[in-house]
Design a protein around this motif. Structure first.
Motif, PDB file in Angstrom:
ATOM      1  N   TYR A 193       0.859  -1.176   0.000  1.00 29.12           N
ATOM      2  CA  TYR A 193       0.000   0.000   0.000  1.00 29.12           C
ATOM      3  C   TYR A 193       0.901   1.233   0.000  1.00 29.12           C
ATOM      4  CZ  TYR A 193      -3.296  -3.601   1.337  1.00 29.12           C
ATOM      5  OH  TYR A 193      -4.045  -4.744   1.355  1.00 29.12           O
ATOM      6  N   TRP A 194       0.479   2.274  -0.712  1.00 29.08           N
ATOM      7  CA  TRP A 194       1.363   3.413  -0.962  1.00 29.08           C
ATOM      8  C   TRP A 194       0.815   4.698  -0.362  1.00 29.08           C
ATOM      9  CZ3 TRP A 194       6.021   3.063  -3.570  1.00 29.08           C
ATOM     10  CH2 TRP A 194       6.289   1.823  -4.181  1.00 29.08           C
ATOM     11  N   ALA A 195       1.714   5.504   0.145  1.00 28.01           N
ATOM     12  CA  ALA A 195       1.369   6.839   0.615  1.00 28.01           C
ATOM     13  C   ALA A 195       2.509   7.778   0.236  1.00 28.01           C
ATOM     14  CB  ALA A 195       1.150   6.855   2.131  1.00 28.01           C
ATOM     15  N   ARG A 196       2.196   9.024  -0.063  1.00 26.75           N
ATOM     16  CA  ARG A 196       3.191   9.989  -0.501  1.00 26.75           C
ATOM     17  C   ARG A 196       2.927  11.326   0.175  1.00 26.75           C
ATOM     18  NH1 ARG A 196       2.242   9.551  -6.855  1.00 26.75           N
ATOM     19  NH2 ARG A 196       0.096   9.631  -6.151  1.00 26.75           N
ATOM     20  N   ALA A 197       3.989  12.053   0.452  1.00 27.65           N
ATOM     21  CA  ALA A 197       3.816  13.343   1.133  1.00 27.65           C
ATOM     22  C   ALA A 197       4.986  14.258   0.832  1.00 27.65           C
ATOM     23  CB  ALA A 197       3.700  13.143   2.646  1.00 27.65           C
ATOM     24  N   GLU A 198       4.727  15.572   0.937  1.00 25.69           N
ATOM     25  CA  GLU A 198       5.772  16.575   0.769  1.00 25.69           C
ATOM     26  C   GLU A 198       5.453  17.753   1.675  1.00 25.69           C
ATOM     27  OE1 GLU A 198       7.563  19.597  -2.640  1.00 25.69           O
ATOM     28  OE2 GLU A 198       6.182  17.989  -3.178  1.00 25.69           O
ATOM     29  N   ALA A 199       6.451  18.259   2.363  1.00 30.00           N
ATOM     30  CA  ALA A 199       6.266  19.424   3.220  1.00 30.00           C
ATOM     31  C   ALA A 199       7.624  20.022   3.541  1.00 30.00           C
ATOM     32  CB  ALA A 199       5.534  19.064   4.523  1.00 30.00           C
ATOM     33  N   ASP A 200       7.714  21.339   3.469  1.00 33.33           N
ATOM     34  CA  ASP A 200       8.919  22.066   3.879  1.00 33.33           C
ATOM     35  C   ASP A 200      10.167  21.563   3.174  1.00 33.33           C
ATOM     36  OD1 ASP A 200       7.321  23.488   5.661  1.00 33.33           O
ATOM     37  OD2 ASP A 200       7.640  22.030   7.257  1.00 33.33           O
ATOM     38  N   GLY A 201      10.070  21.273   1.902  1.00 35.75           N
ATOM     39  CA  GLY A 201      11.231  20.831   1.152  1.00 35.75           C
ATOM     40  C   GLY A 201      11.639  19.397   1.401  1.00 35.75           C
ATOM     41  N   ARG A 202      10.845  18.653   2.133  1.00 34.53           N
ATOM     42  CA  ARG A 202      11.130  17.253   2.412  1.00 34.53           C
ATOM     43  C   ARG A 202      10.051  16.398   1.757  1.00 34.53           C
ATOM     44  NH1 ARG A 202      12.082  20.475   6.430  1.00 34.53           N
ATOM     45  NH2 ARG A 202      14.071  20.401   7.518  1.00 34.53           N
ATOM     46  N   GLU A 203      10.462  15.263   1.239  1.00 36.74           N
ATOM     47  CA  GLU A 203       9.529  14.403   0.531  1.00 36.74           C
ATOM     48  C   GLU A 203       9.640  12.972   1.058  1.00 36.74           C
ATOM     49  OE1 GLU A 203       9.505  16.473  -3.834  1.00 36.74           O
ATOM     50  OE2 GLU A 203      11.179  15.141  -3.356  1.00 36.74           O
ATOM     51  N   LEU A 204       8.511  12.299   1.082  1.00 32.73           N
ATOM     52  CA  LEU A 204       8.455  10.921   1.574  1.00 32.73           C
ATOM     53  C   LEU A 204       7.612  10.060   0.647  1.00 32.73           C
ATOM     54  CD1 LEU A 204       7.715  11.474   5.378  1.00 32.73           C
ATOM     55  CD2 LEU A 204       9.915  10.913   4.363  1.00 32.73           C
ATOM     56  N   VAL A 205       8.055   8.835   0.438  1.00 29.32           N
ATOM     57  CA  VAL A 205       7.223   7.793  -0.180  1.00 29.32           C
ATOM     58  C   VAL A 205       7.259   6.601   0.766  1.00 29.32           C
ATOM     59  CG1 VAL A 205       7.005   6.153  -2.081  1.00 29.32           C
ATOM     60  CG2 VAL A 205       7.581   8.525  -2.556  1.00 29.32           C
ATOM     61  N   PHE A 206       6.107   6.042   1.039  1.00 29.22           N
ATOM     62  CA  PHE A 206       5.995   4.945   2.002  1.00 29.22           C
ATOM     63  C   PHE A 206       5.203   3.828   1.356  1.00 29.22           C
ATOM     64  CE2 PHE A 206       3.898   3.437   6.151  1.00 29.22           C
ATOM     65  CZ  PHE A 206       4.981   2.636   6.473  1.00 29.22           C
ATOM     66  N   ALA A 207       5.809   2.657   1.239  1.00 29.68           N
ATOM     67  CA  ALA A 207       5.125   1.459   0.744  1.00 29.68           C
ATOM     68  C   ALA A 207       5.134   0.440   1.874  1.00 29.68           C
ATOM     69  CB  ALA A 207       5.830   0.899  -0.482  1.00 29.68           C
ATOM     70  N   PHE A 208       3.976  -0.126   2.194  1.00 28.41           N
ATOM     71  CA  PHE A 208       3.901  -0.976   3.380  1.00 28.41           C
ATOM     72  C   PHE A 208       2.918  -2.117   3.174  1.00 28.41           C
ATOM     73  CE2 PHE A 208       0.969   2.531   3.633  1.00 28.41           C
ATOM     74  CZ  PHE A 208      -0.213   1.996   4.110  1.00 28.41           C
ATOM     75  N   ALA A 209       3.245  -3.232   3.809  1.00 25.72           N
ATOM     76  CA  ALA A 209       2.335  -4.376   3.849  1.00 25.72           C
ATOM     77  C   ALA A 209       1.425  -4.227   5.065  1.00 25.72           C
ATOM     78  CB  ALA A 209       3.125  -5.676   3.930  1.00 25.72           C
ATOM     79  N   ALA A 210       0.359  -5.002   5.096  1.00 32.48           N
ATOM     80  CA  ALA A 210      -0.513  -5.004   6.269  1.00 32.48           C
ATOM     81  C   ALA A 210       0.298  -5.422   7.497  1.00 32.48           C
ATOM     82  CB  ALA A 210      -1.682  -5.965   6.057  1.00 32.48           C
TER      83      ALA A 210
END
Length: 607
Positions: free
Chosen positions: A230-247
C-alpha cells in the motif's frame, strides 16, 4: 622521528602504503557484499542504464560488475586506483551538497589492495578500451583491448593476502544472501536502471530498466508482502516521503523487511527505524517489525552522508524534526487500515529517477504539531475525520473525530456507520468470544475477536481524554476497597487516572470513590480499571499515558465468554469501524479474520 620519555623509547613512523591501504580496506570491505555495493554504486554514478553482477563462490572467488555507463580513459582508470581520488567532489563546499553515491575515492584502491582486480573500461569517445590488472594493490599491467562502452571490474580471490579476514567470512549461502540484498536495495532506489545478478550461472535477481517505482517494488520486494503493498506519498517544507507498506499482520520477527532510503542511498539508520516503529505503535506485537519501504528526500545540506566509511549511515541536522515528521507520516498512512478497504487501488508514484511525491503537507505538519505539543512521540490523541479519495490507498487526512454521545451501561455507541466494516450483517458468535458477520458485497465471512475489538475502541478513547472528550458523573460513586499498597500507589497515580478520564477521591482510610468515568465506559468497569492502574508495574507507569491507556482498555473491555446480543455486536462494529486503527488491538495483535469464498470452498474440496 623518535621520541624518548623516562627511559621509555617510542617510535612514530608513517605507515607504508601497503599497510595503510589494507587498513582502509578493513573499513570499506567487510565481505563480498561490500565489494558489490561499492562497484554497483560506481556504475550507477557513471550513468549506467544496465548493471550486471556475476558471482562465483558467493563472491569469494569472483565478483564481476559490468555497466554501460560513461567509462574512463587510461589516465582516469589509473588515477582511480589512488586513494582519495574521485570525480564526485572538487572542494570542501561540495561535501554539503553531495548527491552521488560514491565520493570518498577509497573504494577501488581499498578493494584492489585485498584482491586481484581487472578493470576494462572505455568512454564513448575512445576507439579502444583500457585494461588494468592489479594484484594486492600493485598495478601489474596496463593494456589496450576492444570492448563496448562502459566499465567491467572483475575482483578475484578476495582477501587472498589477508587470510585472517578470509577466516571470518560466513558460508556461501549467507554471503550470497548479503550480496542479493545489497543489489536489491540499490535496485529499489534506482528503479530506472536495469539490474541482473547471477550466481554460479543462475539468475538470482533480474529487474529490467525503465520500471516505475511501484513496478520495481512489486517485483523485487513483493514476495515479502503476499497481500500487496500500500502506498502513501507526502511533501512538506522541502522534504519528501514515499511509504510502501504491507498489512501489519504480515510483519516479521526481524528488521530485514524494513528498508530505508535517504536521498537515493540505502541506509541503516536508527533514527528512522525508531520513527517508523513509532508510527506503527499499537499495530505490531512486541518483537515484530513491519514489512515496509520508506524513501526520504531532504535538502542535501540537511544531512551528513560522510559519517560512515561504507556510507551506510547518515546524520540529520535536525533529528527531532525528522523523527516527528516521519513518525507522523507513517501513522497517518496506516490510519483507517487501508488493507481492509474494499476495492482500493494503490496509486503508482510518478516515474522518475527519484520518487516524486504528492502534496499532503497539512496532514503531516498537523500531526507533527500535535506530537510536538503532546511530547514523547505518541500517536495523535483523537482519530482524524475520514476523507476518501478515488483510487487512493494512503488516506492521509487530519481533523477531529465525530462527537461521541454519552452512553448507558453496555456496548452502545452512537457512531456513524462509515468505515471498512460498512454493510456487514451479524450472524452470531462462537464460544461467546468471536463475533461472526457476513460481508455480502465481498462474499466473505468476517470474524471479530470481541475483546480485542472493544479494547481498540476504548484505547483510542482513553488516548483522547486529555483533549476534552466527554465524561459522565456517576449518580452513585463506585467504591474501591484498597489494600495498603494500592492506597499508597493512589497518591502517585491519581494524575494518570485523571488523564484517562477518571475522577477518584479518597474514601476513608482504606477505600477510594470513583465519581467520574469516561462517558462511553460502563460504570461497572470502573473498579477494574482503577485497580489495574494502581497495580501496574512502575516501569509501565513510567512509559506514560499510552501504556496506561492500553492497560485501562484491556481491563475495561468486554471479556471473552460474555455473550453479546445483536444490537451490542452491531454497536461494537460501528464503533470499531470509526476507529483510527480498526484492524489491530492496542498490543498489535490482529482482531479480524476474513474468510473468502475461495478459502471456504477449498476447505470443502470444492475447487
Amino acid at each position: 622521528m623518535e621520541q624518548t620519555t623516562a627511559g621509555n623509547r617510542r617510535r612514530v613512523r608513517v605507515l607504508p602504503d601497503e599497510i595503510a591501504n589494507r587498513i582502509a580496506a578493513g573499513e570499506v570491505v567487510e565481505r563480498p557484499a561490500s565489494v558489490v555495493k561499492e562497484l554497483v554504486e560506481n556504475a550507477v554514478d557513471a550513468g549506467a542504464g544496465r548493471v550486471r553482477v556475476r558471482l562465483e563462490g558467493a563472491g569469494k572467488r569472483l565478483i564481476a560488475v559490468e555497466d554501460d555507463g560513461e567509462g574512463m580513459g587510461r589516465e582516469d582508470a589509473l588515477l582511480a586506483l589512488e586513494r582519495h581520488a574521485t570525480s564526485k567532489i572538487a572542494s570542501a563546499d561540495d561535501l554539503d551538497t553531495i548527491t552521488t553515491l560514491g565520493f570518498r575515492g577509497e573504494a577501488l584502491p581499498s578493494i584492489a589492495s585485498v584482491s586481484r582486480m581487472r578493470i576494462v573500461t572505455r568512454p564513448p569517445e575512445a576507439s579502444e578500451a583500457t585494461v588494468v590488472r592489479v594484484e594486492g594493490g600493485k598495478v601489474m599491467a596496463v593494456e589496450s583491448a576492444g570492448a563496448p562502452r562502459g566499465t567491467t571490474v572483475e575482483v578475484t580471490d578476495l582477501f587472498f593476502n589477508v587470510p585472517a579476514r578470509l577466516k571470518f567470512l560466513k558460508g556461501d549461502a549467507t554471503e550470497l544472501r548479503h550480496c542479493v540484498e545489497t543489489v536489491t536495495q540499490l535496485a529499489l532506489v534506482h528503479y530506472d536502471v536495469g539490474f541482473e545478478l547471477r550466481s554460479q550461472g543462475r539468475v538470482s535477481l533480474a529487474a529490467p530498466p525503465g520500471q516505475s517505482l511501484e513496478e520495481r517494488a512489486a517485483q523485487v520486494a513483493g514476495a515479502e508482502a503476499p497481500g500487496g503493498l500500500y502506498w502513501a506519498r507526502a511533501e512538506a517544507d522541502g522534504r519528501e516521503l514515499v511509504f510502501a507498506f504491507a498489512a501489519p499482520h504480515e510483519g516479521r520477527g526481524h528488521r530485514r523487511g524494513l528498508r530505508l532510503f535517504v536521498n537515493g542511498r540505502p541506509v541503516q539508520d536508527r533514527l528512522l527505524v525508531r520513527a517508523v516503529t513509532e508510527g506503527y505503535r499499537g499495530l505490531l506485537e512486541k518483537g515484530r517489525y513491519p514489512v515496509a519501504l520508506l524513501w526520504v528526500e531532504v535538502p542535501p545540506d540537511e544531512i551528513d552522508v560522510n559519517v560512515h566509511p561504507a556510507k551506510r549511515e547518515v546524520r540529520f541536522r535536525d533529528e527531532g524534526r525528522v523523527f516527528r515528521w516521519v513518525a507522523g507520516f507513517v501513522a497517518e498512512s496506516l490510519a483507517g487500515a487501508p488493507w481492509l478497504s474494499r476495492g482500493a487501488v494503490t496509486p503508482a508514484p510518478e516515474p522518475s529517477r527519484r520518487p516524486e511525491l504528492g502534496r499532503v503537507a497539512e496532514a503531516v505538519a498537523g500531526y507533527a504539531e500535535r506530537v510536538s505539543a503532546g511530547g514523547g512521540g505518541r500517536a495523535p490523541s483523537s482519530p482524524p475525520a475520514r476523507k476518501s479519495r478515488a483510487g487512493a490507498i494512503g488516506r492521509l487526512r487530519m481533523g477531529g473525530a465525530p462527537p461521541v454521545a454519552p452512553s448507558q451501561p453496555g456496548l452502545r455507541f452512537d457512531e456513524p456507520s462509515r468505515g471498512p466494516y460498512d454493510g456487514l450483517r451479524f450472524l452470531g458468535s462462537v464460544e461467546a468470544t468471536y463475533l461472526v458477520f457476513q460481508d455480502p458485497d465481498r462474499r466473505e465471512l468476517v470474524i471479530l475477536d470481541q475483546h480485542a475489538a472493544h479494547e481498540r475502541v476504548l484505547y483510542e478513547r482513553f488516548l483522547g481524554q486529555g483533549g476534552g472528550r466527554p465524561v459522565q458523573r456517576l449518580l452513585v460513586p463506585v467504591t474501591v476497597e484498597c489494600s495498603s499498597a494500592e492506597r499508597a500507589a493512589f497518591e502517585e497515580r491519581k494524575g494518570a487516572l485523571s488523564a484517562l478520564g477518571f475522577r477518584v477521591e479518597p474514601f476513608g482510610d482504606t477505600a477510594l470513590a470513583v465519581t467520574e468515568t469516561p462517558a462511553d465506559l460502563p460504570a461497572a468497569a470502573a473498579e477494574a480499571v482503577v485497580r489495574d492502574i494502581l497495580g501496574a508495574d512502575p516501569a509501565e507507569v513510567a512509559e506514560g499515558h499510552d501504556a496506561l491507556a492500553r492497560r485501562a482498555a484491556c481491563a475495561a473491555a468486554v471479556k471473552a465468554r460474555r455473550a453479546l446480543d445483536a444490537s451490542e455486536a452491531e454497536a461494537l462494529l460501528r464503533a470499531l469501524s470509526a476507529a483510527r486503527h480498526p484492524s489491530h488491538c492496542p498490543h498489535g495483535r490482529p482482531l479480524v479474520v476474513r474468510l473468502g469464498r475461495k478459502e471456504l470452498e477449498g476447505m470443502f474440496h470444492r475447487r
